[in-house]
Design a protein around this motif. Structure first.
Motif, PDB file in Angstrom:
ATOM      1  N   ARG A   1       2.259   0.691  -9.938  1.00  0.00           N
ATOM      2  CA  ARG A   1       1.367   0.297  -8.903  1.00  0.00           C
ATOM      3  C   ARG A   1      -0.469   0.114  -9.682  1.00  0.00           C
ATOM      4  NH1 ARG A   1       4.691   4.197  -6.589  1.00  0.00           N
ATOM      5  NH2 ARG A   1       2.982   5.602  -6.987  1.00  0.00           N
ATOM      6  N   ALA A   2      -1.073  -0.376  -8.760  1.00  0.00           N
ATOM      7  CA  ALA A   2      -2.215  -0.600  -9.764  1.00  0.00           C
ATOM      8  C   ALA A   2      -3.456  -0.673  -8.217  1.00  0.00           C
ATOM      9  CB  ALA A   2      -2.732  -2.036  -9.731  1.00  0.00           C
ATOM     10  N   PRO A   3      -3.940   0.837  -8.107  1.00  0.00           N
ATOM     11  CA  PRO A   3      -4.533   1.190  -7.442  1.00  0.00           C
ATOM     12  C   PRO A   3      -5.787   0.151  -6.839  1.00  0.00           C
ATOM     13  CG  PRO A   3      -4.633   2.843  -8.691  1.00  0.00           C
ATOM     14  CD  PRO A   3      -4.131   1.909  -9.288  1.00  0.00           C
TER      15      PRO A   3
ATOM     16  N   ALA B   1       0.894  -0.961   0.103  1.00  0.00           N
ATOM     17  CA  ALA B   1       0.208   0.102  -0.170  1.00  0.00           C
ATOM     18  C   ALA B   1       0.850   0.892  -0.227  1.00  0.00           C
ATOM     19  CB  ALA B   1      -0.923   0.047   0.617  1.00  0.00           C
ATOM     20  N   CYS B   2       0.814   1.632  -0.539  1.00  0.00           N
ATOM     21  CA  CYS B   2       1.958   3.020  -1.215  1.00  0.00           C
ATOM     22  C   CYS B   2       1.281   4.697  -0.603  1.00  0.00           C
ATOM     23  CB  CYS B   2       2.586   3.529  -2.313  1.00  0.00           C
ATOM     24  SG  CYS B   2       3.250   4.723  -2.067  1.00  0.00           S
ATOM     25  N   LEU B   3       1.277   5.107   0.000  1.00  0.00           N
ATOM     26  CA  LEU B   3       0.326   6.379   0.725  1.00  0.00           C
ATOM     27  C   LEU B   3       0.694   7.679  -0.283  1.00  0.00           C
ATOM     28  CD1 LEU B   3       0.161   4.868   4.097  1.00  0.00           C
ATOM     29  CD2 LEU B   3      -1.458   5.172   2.492  1.00  0.00           C
ATOM     30  N   GLY B   4       1.728   7.134  -1.041  1.00  0.00           N
ATOM     31  CA  GLY B   4       2.148   8.772  -1.784  1.00  0.00           C
ATOM     32  C   GLY B   4       3.802   9.134  -1.565  1.00  0.00           C
ATOM     33  N   ARG B   5       4.640   9.212  -2.720  1.00  0.00           N
ATOM     34  CA  ARG B   5       5.626   9.380  -3.181  1.00  0.00           C
ATOM     35  C   ARG B   5       5.775  10.679  -2.801  1.00  0.00           C
ATOM     36  NH1 ARG B   5       9.814   6.761  -5.077  1.00  0.00           N
ATOM     37  NH2 ARG B   5       8.410   4.627  -5.068  1.00  0.00           N
TER      38      ARG B   5
ATOM     39  N   ASN C   1       1.600  -5.216  -6.888  1.00  0.00           N
ATOM     40  CA  ASN C   1       1.535  -4.007  -7.332  1.00  0.00           C
ATOM     41  C   ASN C   1       0.730  -3.396  -6.547  1.00  0.00           C
ATOM     42  OD1 ASN C   1       0.214  -5.011  -9.281  1.00  0.00           O
ATOM     43  ND2 ASN C   1       1.077  -3.069 -10.945  1.00  0.00           N
ATOM     44  N   ILE C   2       0.056  -3.641  -5.362  1.00  0.00           N
ATOM     45  CA  ILE C   2      -1.567  -3.300  -4.884  1.00  0.00           C
ATOM     46  C   ILE C   2      -0.892  -2.260  -4.422  1.00  0.00           C
ATOM     47  CG2 ILE C   2      -3.511  -3.894  -3.134  1.00  0.00           C
ATOM     48  CD1 ILE C   2      -3.107  -6.761  -4.087  1.00  0.00           C
ATOM     49  N   GLU C   3      -1.654  -1.120  -4.221  1.00  0.00           N
ATOM     50  CA  GLU C   3      -1.941   0.035  -4.026  1.00  0.00           C
ATOM     51  C   GLU C   3      -3.446   0.265  -3.301  1.00  0.00           C
ATOM     52  OE1 GLU C   3      -1.805   5.225  -4.418  1.00  0.00           O
ATOM     53  OE2 GLU C   3      -0.774   3.690  -6.277  1.00  0.00           O
TER      54      GLU C   3
END
Length: 273
Positions: free
Chosen positions: A238-240, A3-7, A268-270
């Motif tokens: 990433r794939a939201p 889970a990427c919360l933003g770069r 690559n789930i976000e």
């Protein structure tokens, strides 16, 4: 093993550093790998801790088998095996369990390693690492699991990942801004926030595979408590997914990880709101 919360770009932090160090571009981003933050909590909610630990032991044992087959049983001459042994120790595995895994790898019948590429519900992609003595059986089982969960094998998923070195450290009150400065000083490319399987906060310092030892050595000198280091697949796209898609993805990945031949699955789930 997303889970990427933003770069977050870092010019304001870099300007406070020396001109030489400021030339390196480092990104601050919660980890894109599995096992952390919102996505991990969705994914792991159904897995009791004892079962999760048993699965970790089984998977690390399989990874040790691969490492021994590729580089021999002596960790002094097999860097990948040394990293895996260290991971086992960091998870408090008994010494006898580690030694049995190494000896078992030497005596086990020949097995081959494969990486399948897949696409899951919502369009996310995954790499499925398999160790098997019967590729036909494994291939059919992987296809069955994917089909049952509205997923499929595909080509091109590997392009969404890069093979990188990952140095994992305990967070121990280190802020993300401090972690970023440490990453710059250590020569890492990225620093990502994560959690281990017991939901303890960790930091993942991403670097070139050839720089793993150097990055870890500098982090140790900086007082960072590193727990493991080794090669990983790190997603670069990433794939939201929304909540309903995350649930479907969780069921799929759980079924894949329960497959006896599967060593690890990268995705690559976000997670999105």
């Amino acid at each position: 093993m997303m889970a990427c919360l933003g770069r977050v770009l870092v010019p304001s932090l870099r300007t406070a550093l020396s001109p030489r160090v400021a030339q390196r571009s480092v990104h601050l981003c919660p980890a894109l790998c599995a096992g952390h933050n919102k996505w991990s909590k969705v994914k792991d909610i159904k897995i009791p801790k004892d079962a999760a630990r048993a699965r970790v032991i089984a998977k690390l044992t399989m990874m040790i088998r691969i490492a021994v087959k590729e580089g021999g049983p002596n960790p002094d001459f097999n860097l990948n095996l040394a990293h895996l042994i260290e991971q086992c120790r960091s998870k408090s595995f008994p010494k006898a369990t580690i030694e049995a895994a190494i000896k078992g790898a030497e005596k086990s019948k020949a097995a081959a390693q494969f990486v399948y590429e897949g696409r899951g519900p919502g369009g996310f992609v995954m790499l499925i690492e398999v160790l098997t003595d019967n590729n036909t059986r494994s291939h059919q089982e992987i296809k069955r699991i994917l089909s049952k969960h509205s997923a499929m094998l595909c080509d091109g998923a590997r392009h969404s990942f890069s093979r990188k070195g990952v140095v994992v450290a305990t967070k121990d009150g280190i802020s993300l801004e401090q972690a970023l400065e440490m990453a710059i000083e250590a020569g890492a490319e990225d620093v990502q926030e994560s959690e281990d399987e017991e939901e303890r906060a960790t930091l993942q310092f991403i670097c070139d595979m050839s720089d793993i030892r150097g990055v870890r050595a500098i982090l140790d000198k900086l007082g960072v408590s590193t727990v493991s280091a080794g090669p990983e697949f790190v997603s670069n796209t990433r794939a939201p997914l929304h909540e309903d898609q995350l649930k479907a993805a969780s069921n799929l990945l759980e079924a894949l990880n329960d497959c006896q031949d599967v060593v690890r699955v990268w995705d690559n789930i976000e997670a999105t709101s």
